[in-house]
Each structure stands twice: as structure tokens, then as C-alpha cells.
Write a protein that holds these residues in place. Structure first.
Motif, PDB file in Angstrom:
ATOM      1  N   THR A 283       0.857  -1.188   0.000  1.00  0.00           N
ATOM      2  CA  THR A 283       0.000   0.000   0.000  1.00  0.00           C
ATOM      3  C   THR A 283       0.890   1.234   0.000  1.00  0.00           C
ATOM      4  N   HIS A 284       0.900   1.964  -1.097  1.00  0.00           N
ATOM      5  CA  HIS A 284       1.805   3.113  -1.230  1.00  0.00           C
ATOM      6  C   HIS A 284       1.378   4.247  -0.311  1.00  0.00           C
ATOM      7  N   ASN A 285       2.336   4.824   0.383  1.00  0.00           N
ATOM      8  CA  ASN A 285       2.105   5.973   1.251  1.00  0.00           C
ATOM      9  C   ASN A 285       3.181   7.000   0.940  1.00  0.00           C
ATOM     10  N   ARG A 286       2.783   8.171   0.484  1.00  0.00           N
ATOM     11  CA  ARG A 286       3.765   9.157   0.022  1.00  0.00           C
ATOM     12  C   ARG A 286       4.636   9.705   1.142  1.00  0.00           C
ATOM     13  N   TYR A 287       4.228   9.537   2.397  1.00  0.00           N
ATOM     14  CA  TYR A 287       5.024  10.049   3.516  1.00  0.00           C
ATOM     15  C   TYR A 287       5.974   9.013   4.103  1.00  0.00           C
ATOM     16  N   LEU A 288       5.854   7.743   3.677  1.00  0.00           N
ATOM     17  CA  LEU A 288       6.640   6.657   4.265  1.00  0.00           C
ATOM     18  C   LEU A 288       7.723   6.183   3.300  1.00  0.00           C
ATOM     19  N   PHE A 289       8.982   6.252   3.751  1.00  0.00           N
ATOM     20  CA  PHE A 289      10.112   5.795   2.943  1.00  0.00           C
ATOM     21  C   PHE A 289      10.874   4.702   3.696  1.00  0.00           C
ATOM     22  N   HIS A 290      11.071   3.569   3.028  1.00  0.00           N
ATOM     23  CA  HIS A 290      11.837   2.463   3.587  1.00  0.00           C
ATOM     24  C   HIS A 290      13.277   2.512   3.073  1.00  0.00           C
ATOM     25  N   VAL A 291      14.170   1.881   3.798  1.00  0.00           N
ATOM     26  CA  VAL A 291      15.519   1.619   3.310  1.00  0.00           C
ATOM     27  C   VAL A 291      15.746   0.109   3.283  1.00  0.00           C
ATOM     28  N   ARG A 292      15.445  -0.600   4.365  1.00  0.00           N
ATOM     29  CA  ARG A 292      15.674  -2.048   4.450  1.00  0.00           C
ATOM     30  C   ARG A 292      14.751  -2.817   3.491  1.00  0.00           C
TER      31      ARG A 292
ATOM     32  N   MET B  12      13.565  12.555  -2.801  1.00  0.00           N
ATOM     33  CA  MET B  12      13.668  11.106  -2.623  1.00  0.00           C
ATOM     34  C   MET B  12      13.064  10.381  -3.826  1.00  0.00           C
ATOM     35  N   GLU B  13      11.913  10.836  -4.282  1.00  0.00           N
ATOM     36  CA  GLU B  13      11.248  10.175  -5.413  1.00  0.00           C
ATOM     37  C   GLU B  13      12.013  10.360  -6.716  1.00  0.00           C
ATOM     38  N   ASP B  14      12.779  11.433  -6.809  1.00  0.00           N
ATOM     39  CA  ASP B  14      13.592  11.683  -8.010  1.00  0.00           C
ATOM     40  C   ASP B  14      14.932  10.961  -7.974  1.00  0.00           C
ATOM     41  N   MET B  15      15.243  10.288  -6.880  1.00  0.00           N
ATOM     42  CA  MET B  15      16.553   9.666  -6.702  1.00  0.00           C
ATOM     43  C   MET B  15      16.776   8.530  -7.696  1.00  0.00           C
ATOM     44  N   GLY B  16      15.710   7.806  -8.044  1.00  0.00           N
ATOM     45  CA  GLY B  16      15.823   6.708  -9.004  1.00  0.00           C
ATOM     46  C   GLY B  16      16.715   5.592  -8.486  1.00  0.00           C
ATOM     47  N   THR B  17      17.449   4.960  -9.396  1.00  0.00           N
ATOM     48  CA  THR B  17      18.387   3.895  -9.028  1.00  0.00           C
ATOM     49  C   THR B  17      19.724   4.529  -8.667  1.00  0.00           C
ATOM     50  N   THR B  18      20.212   4.237  -7.476  1.00  0.00           N
ATOM     51  CA  THR B  18      21.443   4.882  -7.019  1.00  0.00           C
ATOM     52  C   THR B  18      22.182   3.956  -6.060  1.00  0.00           C
ATOM     53  N   LYS B  19      23.328   4.391  -5.611  1.00  0.00           N
ATOM     54  CA  LYS B  19      24.096   3.677  -4.601  1.00  0.00           C
ATOM     55  C   LYS B  19      24.610   4.676  -3.577  1.00  0.00           C
ATOM     56  N   ILE B  20      24.534   4.288  -2.317  1.00  0.00           N
ATOM     57  CA  ILE B  20      25.117   5.076  -1.237  1.00  0.00           C
ATOM     58  C   ILE B  20      26.282   4.259  -0.694  1.00  0.00           C
ATOM     59  N   GLY B  21      27.501   4.697  -0.983  1.00  0.00           N
ATOM     60  CA  GLY B  21      28.658   3.916  -0.585  1.00  0.00           C
ATOM     61  C   GLY B  21      28.609   2.510  -1.146  1.00  0.00           C
ATOM     62  N   ASP B  22      28.188   2.332  -2.358  1.00  0.00           N
ATOM     63  CA  ASP B  22      27.987   1.099  -3.135  1.00  0.00           C
ATOM     64  C   ASP B  22      26.884   0.184  -2.600  1.00  0.00           C
ATOM     65  N   PHE B  23      26.009   0.718  -1.716  1.00  0.00           N
ATOM     66  CA  PHE B  23      24.828  -0.019  -1.280  1.00  0.00           C
ATOM     67  C   PHE B  23      23.676   0.355  -2.206  1.00  0.00           C
ATOM     68  N   PRO B  24      23.114  -0.614  -2.972  1.00  0.00           N
ATOM     69  CA  PRO B  24      22.130  -0.287  -4.011  1.00  0.00           C
ATOM     70  C   PRO B  24      20.746   0.046  -3.462  1.00  0.00           C
ATOM     71  N   LEU B  25      20.112   1.057  -4.060  1.00  0.00           N
ATOM     72  CA  LEU B  25      18.783   1.520  -3.651  1.00  0.00           C
ATOM     73  C   LEU B  25      18.002   1.962  -4.872  1.00  0.00           C
ATOM     74  N   GLN B  26      16.686   1.975  -4.731  1.00  0.00           N
ATOM     75  CA  GLN B  26      15.850   2.470  -5.823  1.00  0.00           C
ATOM     76  C   GLN B  26      14.606   3.138  -5.250  1.00  0.00           C
ATOM     77  N   TYR B  27      14.362   4.376  -5.697  1.00  0.00           N
ATOM     78  CA  TYR B  27      13.172   5.122  -5.294  1.00  0.00           C
ATOM     79  C   TYR B  27      12.528   5.749  -6.527  1.00  0.00           C
ATOM     80  N   GLY B  28      11.234   6.011  -6.424  1.00  0.00           N
ATOM     81  CA  GLY B  28      10.504   6.672  -7.487  1.00  0.00           C
ATOM     82  C   GLY B  28       9.175   7.161  -6.956  1.00  0.00           C
ATOM     83  N   PRO B  29       8.373   7.854  -7.787  1.00  0.00           N
ATOM     84  CA  PRO B  29       7.079   8.379  -7.328  1.00  0.00           C
ATOM     85  C   PRO B  29       6.143   7.307  -6.785  1.00  0.00           C
ATOM     86  N   ASN B  30       6.250   6.085  -7.289  1.00  0.00           N
ATOM     87  CA  ASN B  30       5.410   4.988  -6.811  1.00  0.00           C
ATOM     88  C   ASN B  30       6.215   3.882  -6.140  1.00  0.00           C
TER      89      ASN B  30
END
Length: 374
Positions: free
Chosen positions: A133-142, A335-353
Motif C-alpha cells: 500500500t503506497h504511502n507518500r510520507y513513508l520511505f523504507h531503506v531495508r 527522494m522520489e527523483d533519486m531513481g536507481t542509485t548507490k550510497i557507498g555502493d549499497f544499491p537503492l531504488q526510489y521513485g514516485p510509486n
């Protein structure tokens, strides 16, 4: 008319700053468990977040602003989490919330965060319902618990173990993720021969061990967190039960301590890990973590602390990308504009949905001393 317009502009004054943001500071709030049987999760997670924030502050902050972490203990009680969240929003006036711990606690806090329009960042929660369930205020990392359980059950199916049992924490966290595990097992044609609840404050797991032993599973999957895991391991080993044990990432926090208290009884337990080993300095994010720990003289060193450190690094990146004119809406967009990225070579992906962040999951096995081996 021109004079009136100019007077009106002068009377209005400068635009108000975003809540929790001044020219020199960004205030961030946390409610987590710092006392009781699950305290290691909150203590270590906070330590990792604070470590990353302190390092950023020593190097000038983010766009000229230092980060202030305001933390309140909820003792793992959802009612207290809601009270703390209201205090953080209404009295402490924080910009965002970070580092909450446990499913039921996040359930209690999210309506308050949503109503106030406050971003909720990187809870130590992987429960499926928060991802689907998408929530625009909630961002996960794990990574999600679904991803962890799919890795575990899929691994067992690959080994030819097609009948398993589940022992789960009798809470919103345990019940929700039991349902997820049952769905995954069904899809992989793995039979769940029994599922057994256990209370988080339990001091005796002999009834659960007896029931699981009677079911004769090929493996036991543990969906639990905190000291109850040690209680179960103690009684499981004492009973001479032989089925291999698997746990999701929140099962063990203080592995060396658990190993000592269990006289090595942690040996052979397989765990899902959602961050790299804190000893794997070949990875950039871990090398940074280890250097910052050493520089700060920090004694805590655990997977949960590393997870908090990574979460804080991602938060800092979002704040940095939001720019000098920092607002909550600007942070969400960054955060939503971050797309596919790496933080210190740890892979992550964010987008509008997609606010889910990482899909990193590995399986590791505990040694007698509490260290992990792949």
C-alpha cells in the motif's frame, strides 16, 4: 494602488521556514524501544543513525545545517509510540521522523505522521502491508520481510526441504508475517506442517518446542525478535531438537552476547541479513561505517547499528538533494527523483510509486561465538 501593494508585501514579511528547519539546524524525531526485552534494536539503530549524523555535522552539516536527533523511548508499546509521535510533531516540532522500530509501533504512528504531513523515514520494519500500500510520507531503506522470507523458503525448497514449521511472535508483526510466509510457502509448494505462537515476554518455550518436535518439520522458520529468540533457542537446544533453524533479520541483535548466554547454542542458526556484514570493509559503505566508528570511539558494533548508519546516510542524501530551501514536500520529491542509485555502493531504488529502497538480502550462518559465515 502601487503603494498599497508594496505596503502589503512589506507587512507580510518573509515566508515562514519549514517546521523543524532553521538556517543552522534540522530537527529529526525518533520513537523507538530503548528499554525492555527488545531494547537492543532501538539502542543499536539509534547509535547507527547518530553516528552518521555526527559525522555529517563535524564536516559542516547538510547545506550548512546540522542535524539534531530527538529520541524518545516507547518501550515497544504502540500506545506509547503514538504519544511520543504526537509530542515529536506538536511539541518538539521536528522536520521528519526516522528510525522507528516494530510493526505495531509503526501502525500506531503513521496516521499521526500522515495527518501532519511529516515524512516517516526508514522504520526498522519490513512487514509486507507497508510495501504493497503506497504511502507518500513513508520511505523504507531495508528490504521487506517478504523478500527475506522468500529467500529463506526458496532456499529450503532448493535444498529439497518441502515441509517446514513456523514459530512466530504473538503480535501484529508476527501474525502479519506468518501470513506472508504461508503465502510464499504455498506458491513454492512447501508445506507448513505447524505454526506456533510465542509471547515476546516469554521465559519458557518448552511447550512450543514440544509442539514443533511433534510436527517433525524439515526446518523451523522463526518470525520473532528480542530476548524471546534466546529463550526459544535455549529450550530448543536443551530438548535435543534437530531440525535446522532459520530466522529473519530482526531475530538476533546482540549475537556475541546471545552466543555467550547460550553457551554456543546459537551455532548453526541461519539468518537473513538485509545489510552487508559490519566486518566486510571491502564494501564502501562498511568501510565508511568502520572508520566513523573508530573515529568516534563507538563501542556498539552490530548489523542493526550498520543498518541505522545506512538509513541515516540515505536520509542525508535526500536532504542534500532537496537543496537549501528545505521543505517536507521538497524532501519527498528529492527522494522520489533519486531513481536507481548507490550510497557507498549499497544499491537503492526510489521513485514516485516506489518508496521501498533496498532489496538486499543474504543468508548467513552463526558460529558458536556468534560471528556469521556465508
Amino acid at each position: 494602488m502601487v503603494g498599497l501593494a508594496v505596503a502589503g508585501v512589506a507587512w507580510a514579511g518573509p515566508a515562514a521556514a519549514e517546521t523543524g528547519v532553521t538556517d543552522t539546524r534540522i530537527k529529526v524525531g525518533q520513537s523507538a524501544v530503548f528499554t525492555g526485552p527488545a531494547k537492543d534494536f532501538g539502542v543499536d539503530y539509534k547509535a547507527g543513525i547518530a553516528l552518521a549524523f555526527d559525522k555529517v555535522n563535524k564536516t559542516g552539516g547538510v547545506n550548512g545545517r546540522t542535524l539534531e536527533l530527538v529520541s524518545h523511548d516507547d518501550a515497544y508499546e504502540p500506545k506509547k509510540t503514538a504519544e511520543n509521535t504526537a509530542k515529536l510533531i506538536d511539541e518538539d516540532k521536528v522536520f521528519a521522523l526516522i528510525g522507528y522500530v516494530a510493526t505495531g509501533n509503526l501502525i500506531a504512528a503513521m496516521p499521526l505522521a500522515e495527518k501532519a504531513g511529516v515524512p516517516m523515514f526508514a522504520p526498522l520494519v519490513g512487514t509486507t502491508s507497508f510495501r504493497t500500500t503506497h504511502n507518500r510520507y513513508l520511505f523504507h531503506v531495508r528490504a521487506s520481510y517478504e523478500t527475506e522470507l522468500r529467500k529463506i523458503v526458496g532456499h529450503l525448497a532448493t535444498l529439497g526441504i518441502n515441509n517446514i514449521a513456523v514459530i512466530y511472535q504473538n503480535s501484529a508483526f508476527g501474525k502479519s508475517n506468518l501470513d506472508t510466509c504461508l503465502q510464499i510457502a504455498q506458491g513454492l509448494k512447501v508445506k507448513v506442517v505447524d505454526s506456533v505462537p510465542m509471547e515476546i515476554a516469554a521465559t519458557d518455550a518448552k511447550p512450543q518446542v514440544a509442539q514443533l518436535t511433534k510436527a517433525q518439520p524439515g526446518a523451523v522458520v522463526m518470525i520473532m525478535a528480542g530476548k524471546m529468540v534466546e529463550v526459544f533457542l535455549r529450550d530448543y537446544r536443551a530438548a535435543g531438537a534437530a531440525s535446522p533453524l532459520y530466522t529473519i533479520s530482526v531475530g538476533i541483535t546482540d549475537a556475541p552476547g546471545s552466543a555467550q548466554r547460550l553457551n554456543g547454542g546459537i551455532e548453526g542458526l541461519v539468518t537473513a541479513s538485509i545489510v552487508p556484514s559490519p566486518q566486510a570493509s571491502r564494501m564502501g559503505i562498511v568501510a565508511d561505517y568502520r572508520k566513523d566508528r573508530a573515529d568516534a570511539g563507538e563501542k556498539i558494533d552490530s548489523y542493526t547499528m550498520l543498518e541505522g548508519y545506512i538509513a541515516a546516510r540515505v536520509f542525508v542524501e535526500g536532504v542534500k538533494r532537496a537543496g537549501k530551501a528545505l521543505t517536507r514536500e521538497g524532501f519527498i520529491k528529492a527522494m522520489e527523483d533519486m531513481g536507481t542509485t548507490k550510497i557507498g555502493d549499497f544499491p537503492l531504488q526510489y521513485g514516485p510509486n516506489n518508496h521501498n529502497g533496498s532489496n538486499f538480502v543474504d543468508l548467513e550462518m552463526y558460529t558458536r561465538s556468534g560471528s556469521l559465515r556465508r
